[in-house]
Design a protein around this motif. Structure first.
Motif, PDB file in Angstrom:
ATOM      1  N   ARG A 111      36.806  29.417  46.778  1.00  0.00           N
ATOM      2  CA  ARG A 111      36.852  30.850  46.896  1.00  0.00           C
ATOM      3  C   ARG A 111      37.258  31.631  45.326  1.00  0.00           C
ATOM      4  O   ARG A 111      37.744  30.861  44.811  1.00  0.00           O
ATOM      5  CB  ARG A 111      37.692  31.601  47.931  1.00  0.00           C
ATOM      6  CG  ARG A 111      39.045  31.127  47.835  1.00  0.00           C
ATOM      7  CD  ARG A 111      39.862  32.092  48.836  1.00  0.00           C
ATOM      8  NE  ARG A 111      40.090  33.436  48.179  1.00  0.00           N
ATOM      9  CZ  ARG A 111      40.241  34.373  48.843  1.00  0.00           C
ATOM     10  NH1 ARG A 111      40.267  34.313  50.130  1.00  0.00           N
ATOM     11  NH2 ARG A 111      40.306  35.542  48.301  1.00  0.00           N
ATOM     12  N   CYS A 112      37.278  32.921  45.484  1.00  0.00           N
ATOM     13  CA  CYS A 112      37.650  33.708  44.217  1.00  0.00           C
ATOM     14  C   CYS A 112      39.225  33.588  44.427  1.00  0.00           C
ATOM     15  O   CYS A 112      39.869  33.752  45.580  1.00  0.00           O
ATOM     16  CB  CYS A 112      37.104  35.039  44.197  1.00  0.00           C
ATOM     17  SG  CYS A 112      37.743  36.274  43.108  1.00  0.00           S
ATOM     18  N   GLY A 113      40.031  33.576  43.250  1.00  0.00           N
ATOM     19  CA  GLY A 113      41.194  33.763  43.419  1.00  0.00           C
ATOM     20  C   GLY A 113      41.939  35.117  43.301  1.00  0.00           C
ATOM     21  O   GLY A 113      43.364  35.050  43.586  1.00  0.00           O
ATOM     22  N   VAL A 114      41.105  36.096  43.634  1.00  0.00           N
ATOM     23  CA  VAL A 114      41.593  37.450  43.358  1.00  0.00           C
ATOM     24  C   VAL A 114      42.094  37.627  44.901  1.00  0.00           C
ATOM     25  O   VAL A 114      41.377  37.297  45.998  1.00  0.00           O
ATOM     26  CB  VAL A 114      40.737  38.551  43.135  1.00  0.00           C
ATOM     27  CG1 VAL A 114      41.183  40.131  43.205  1.00  0.00           C
ATOM     28  CG2 VAL A 114      40.345  38.255  41.564  1.00  0.00           C
ATOM     29  N   SER A 115      43.304  38.592  45.268  1.00  0.00           N
ATOM     30  CA  SER A 115      43.617  38.537  46.673  1.00  0.00           C
ATOM     31  C   SER A 115      42.667  39.726  47.401  1.00  0.00           C
ATOM     32  O   SER A 115      41.945  40.494  46.776  1.00  0.00           O
ATOM     33  CB  SER A 115      44.950  39.483  46.456  1.00  0.00           C
ATOM     34  OG  SER A 115      45.384  39.958  47.683  1.00  0.00           O
ATOM     35  N   THR A 236      28.556  37.021  38.960  1.00  0.00           N
ATOM     36  CA  THR A 236      28.325  38.516  39.302  1.00  0.00           C
ATOM     37  C   THR A 236      29.410  38.877  40.442  1.00  0.00           C
ATOM     38  O   THR A 236      29.759  40.154  40.150  1.00  0.00           O
ATOM     39  CB  THR A 236      26.864  38.209  40.258  1.00  0.00           C
ATOM     40  OG1 THR A 236      26.093  37.376  39.512  1.00  0.00           O
ATOM     41  CG2 THR A 236      26.426  39.542  40.565  1.00  0.00           C
ATOM     42  N   HIS A 237      30.166  38.156  40.911  1.00  0.00           N
ATOM     43  CA  HIS A 237      31.271  38.420  41.765  1.00  0.00           C
ATOM     44  C   HIS A 237      32.263  38.904  41.074  1.00  0.00           C
ATOM     45  O   HIS A 237      33.035  40.006  41.168  1.00  0.00           O
ATOM     46  CB  HIS A 237      31.582  37.272  42.474  1.00  0.00           C
ATOM     47  CG  HIS A 237      32.835  37.570  43.578  1.00  0.00           C
ATOM     48  ND1 HIS A 237      33.035  37.806  44.991  1.00  0.00           N
ATOM     49  CD2 HIS A 237      34.360  37.645  43.073  1.00  0.00           C
ATOM     50  CE1 HIS A 237      34.106  37.879  45.037  1.00  0.00           C
ATOM     51  NE2 HIS A 237      35.041  37.614  44.089  1.00  0.00           N
ATOM     52  N   GLU A 238      32.452  38.078  39.758  1.00  0.00           N
ATOM     53  CA  GLU A 238      33.677  38.521  39.026  1.00  0.00           C
ATOM     54  C   GLU A 238      33.376  39.885  38.187  1.00  0.00           C
ATOM     55  O   GLU A 238      34.478  40.585  38.009  1.00  0.00           O
ATOM     56  CB  GLU A 238      34.148  37.471  37.982  1.00  0.00           C
ATOM     57  CG  GLU A 238      34.589  35.978  38.841  1.00  0.00           C
ATOM     58  CD  GLU A 238      35.791  36.118  39.770  1.00  0.00           C
ATOM     59  OE1 GLU A 238      36.629  36.982  39.294  1.00  0.00           O
ATOM     60  OE2 GLU A 238      35.764  35.509  40.958  1.00  0.00           O
ATOM     61  N   ILE A 239      32.360  40.181  38.032  1.00  0.00           N
ATOM     62  CA  ILE A 239      31.898  41.363  37.336  1.00  0.00           C
ATOM     63  C   ILE A 239      32.309  42.401  38.066  1.00  0.00           C
ATOM     64  O   ILE A 239      32.695  43.511  37.824  1.00  0.00           O
ATOM     65  CB  ILE A 239      30.415  41.310  36.803  1.00  0.00           C
ATOM     66  CG1 ILE A 239      30.095  40.414  35.629  1.00  0.00           C
ATOM     67  CG2 ILE A 239      30.153  42.839  36.194  1.00  0.00           C
ATOM     68  CD1 ILE A 239      28.782  40.074  35.402  1.00  0.00           C
ATOM     69  N   GLY A 240      31.939  42.157  39.435  1.00  0.00           N
ATOM     70  CA  GLY A 240      32.183  43.183  40.668  1.00  0.00           C
ATOM     71  C   GLY A 240      33.774  43.610  40.413  1.00  0.00           C
ATOM     72  O   GLY A 240      33.989  44.794  40.344  1.00  0.00           O
ATOM     73  N   HIS A 241      34.794  42.632  40.222  1.00  0.00           N
ATOM     74  CA  HIS A 241      36.167  42.971  40.040  1.00  0.00           C
ATOM     75  C   HIS A 241      36.338  43.734  38.830  1.00  0.00           C
ATOM     76  O   HIS A 241      37.066  44.604  38.679  1.00  0.00           O
ATOM     77  CB  HIS A 241      36.765  41.911  39.847  1.00  0.00           C
ATOM     78  CG  HIS A 241      36.918  40.947  41.379  1.00  0.00           C
ATOM     79  ND1 HIS A 241      37.221  41.734  42.489  1.00  0.00           N
ATOM     80  CD2 HIS A 241      36.918  39.623  41.833  1.00  0.00           C
ATOM     81  CE1 HIS A 241      37.459  40.846  43.537  1.00  0.00           C
ATOM     82  NE2 HIS A 241      37.284  39.517  43.065  1.00  0.00           N
ATOM     83  N   ILE A 242      35.588  43.523  37.803  1.00  0.00           N
ATOM     84  CA  ILE A 242      35.893  43.950  36.407  1.00  0.00           C
ATOM     85  C   ILE A 242      35.637  45.375  36.448  1.00  0.00           C
ATOM     86  O   ILE A 242      36.226  46.383  35.818  1.00  0.00           O
ATOM     87  CB  ILE A 242      34.967  43.302  35.255  1.00  0.00           C
ATOM     88  CG1 ILE A 242      35.555  41.854  35.141  1.00  0.00           C
ATOM     89  CG2 ILE A 242      34.935  44.174  34.026  1.00  0.00           C
ATOM     90  CD1 ILE A 242      36.878  41.639  34.438  1.00  0.00           C
ATOM     91  N   GLY A 246      36.946  45.563  45.125  1.00  0.00           N
ATOM     92  CA  GLY A 246      38.010  44.538  45.705  1.00  0.00           C
ATOM     93  C   GLY A 246      36.948  43.544  46.493  1.00  0.00           C
ATOM     94  O   GLY A 246      35.595  43.448  46.245  1.00  0.00           O
ATOM     95  N   HIS A 247      37.446  42.866  47.451  1.00  0.00           N
ATOM     96  CA  HIS A 247      36.533  41.831  48.147  1.00  0.00           C
ATOM     97  C   HIS A 247      35.971  42.770  49.571  1.00  0.00           C
ATOM     98  O   HIS A 247      36.743  43.332  49.983  1.00  0.00           O
ATOM     99  CB  HIS A 247      37.450  40.561  48.806  1.00  0.00           C
ATOM    100  CG  HIS A 247      37.605  39.748  47.519  1.00  0.00           C
ATOM    101  ND1 HIS A 247      38.821  38.869  47.394  1.00  0.00           N
ATOM    102  CD2 HIS A 247      37.051  39.376  46.326  1.00  0.00           C
ATOM    103  CE1 HIS A 247      38.782  38.147  46.562  1.00  0.00           C
ATOM    104  NE2 HIS A 247      37.649  38.339  45.915  1.00  0.00           N
ATOM    105  N   SER A 248      34.634  42.351  49.616  1.00  0.00           N
ATOM    106  CA  SER A 248      34.069  42.679  50.988  1.00  0.00           C
ATOM    107  C   SER A 248      34.281  41.616  51.977  1.00  0.00           C
ATOM    108  O   SER A 248      34.310  40.391  51.791  1.00  0.00           O
ATOM    109  CB  SER A 248      32.541  42.935  50.447  1.00  0.00           C
ATOM    110  OG  SER A 248      32.020  43.400  51.560  1.00  0.00           O
TER     111      SER A 248
HETATM  112 ZN   LIG Z   1      36.941  37.854  44.101  1.00  0.00          ZN
END
Ligand SMILES: [Zn+2]
Length: 283
Positions: A111-115, A236-242, A246-248
């Protein structure tokens, strides 16, 4: 010089966030299947660290992790039950409050490391606390770290494809170039926590920092093998954070935090588009 310093600071900060889950093999959690409130099971503290790292559990005296006593750390208390329930709710699992096998299966997925930020989010997109966003629509990015030419080529392709996907649905234009201001995106490749587990992470606007785990078996093919992670989906996911998402909790959304090997999730879903419209308005 000042730019280098801010990069080092943000990387150090990210490492601190990631620290609690480093060095653990998620596979080792399998023996916890069936655990429930009232039990003390060796290894439960790893679940507490995991849920804490992704925003479901606050670690303090009452949750036991500040106490050195091993049995307290591994105690399945009501705080852990509540955290597991909100995790289960988020990912559309049966809300049992127990560590059943379907819950552990999700936890063991790369998974992504972002909370996950908000454990009360409705089943769709989320924004970061305070809804930070960019005040401009033209963003330049630079790739900071030196790894093999092959990895850099993959990363360049993955980022370009990801930026194009977001550009289709927003007013953002992304261009690769030299940094021209402190708000430019800086993208690094480094060793985060070894293969699987955390794949990449990013910082909310207007930091613009993004990291990819150099230890992953990255692929940019249309059909990656099950032992490969699709770098285009992750980019593409990380650009969404940028840009501020947040997480869906929607499994089809690009902003869903988990991505198994061999899986491709490169196209924005309506949920991702609703999220970016909520933040910036329709183009
Ligand atoms: Zn993420």
């Amino acid at each position: 010089m000042a730019k280098n310093l801010s990069l080092v600071l943000s990387i150090t900060l990210l490492l601190l966030v990631i620290q609690p889950i480093r060095g653990h093999s998620f596979k080792s959690l399998q023996h916890l299947v069936g655990s429930h409130k009232g039990q003390t099971v060796k290894g439960l503290h790893e679940i507490k660290h995991y849920l804490s790292a992704f925003g479901y559990l606050k670690l303090n005296r009452s949750t036991g992790l500040s106490n050195d006593h091993a049995s307290v750390k591994d105690e399945f208390d009501e705080h852990l039950e509540l955290a597991i329930k909100s995790f289960q709710k988020n990912f559309h699992l049966n809300v049992t409050g127990r560590l059943d096998s379907s819950t552990l299966d999700v936890m063991m997925t790369p998974r992504c490391g972002v909370s996950d930020i908000d454990d009360n989010m409705s089943p769709n997109y989320a924004l970061f606390p305070g809804k930070p966003k960019w005040g401009k629509k033209f963003l330049t990015y630079t790739i900071n770290s030196g790894v093999t030419r092959e990895v850099l080529d993959k990363l360049s392709f993955a980022l370009q494809t990801g930026f194009e996907e977001w550009h289709k649905h927003t007013q953002f234009t992304f261009a690769r170039g030299r940094p021209t201001s402190t708000s430019d995106i800086g993208i690094g490749i480094m060793h985060i926590d070894g293969p699987r587990k955390v794949l990449a992470d990013s910082v909310a606007p207007t930091s613009g920092k993004m990291r990819f785990d150099a230890d992953e078996n990255w692929s940019i093919n249309d059909k990656p093998n099950v032992d490969q992670i699709d770098m285009v989906s992750v980019a593409t996911h990380e650009i969404g954070h940028i840009i501020g998402l947040g997480h869906s909790t929607h499994p089809d959304a690009v902003m869903y935090p988990y991505l198994n090997g061999g899986v491709i999730r490169r196209k924005l879903s309506q949920d991702d588009i609703d999220g970016v419209f909520a933040l910036y308005g329709k183009p």
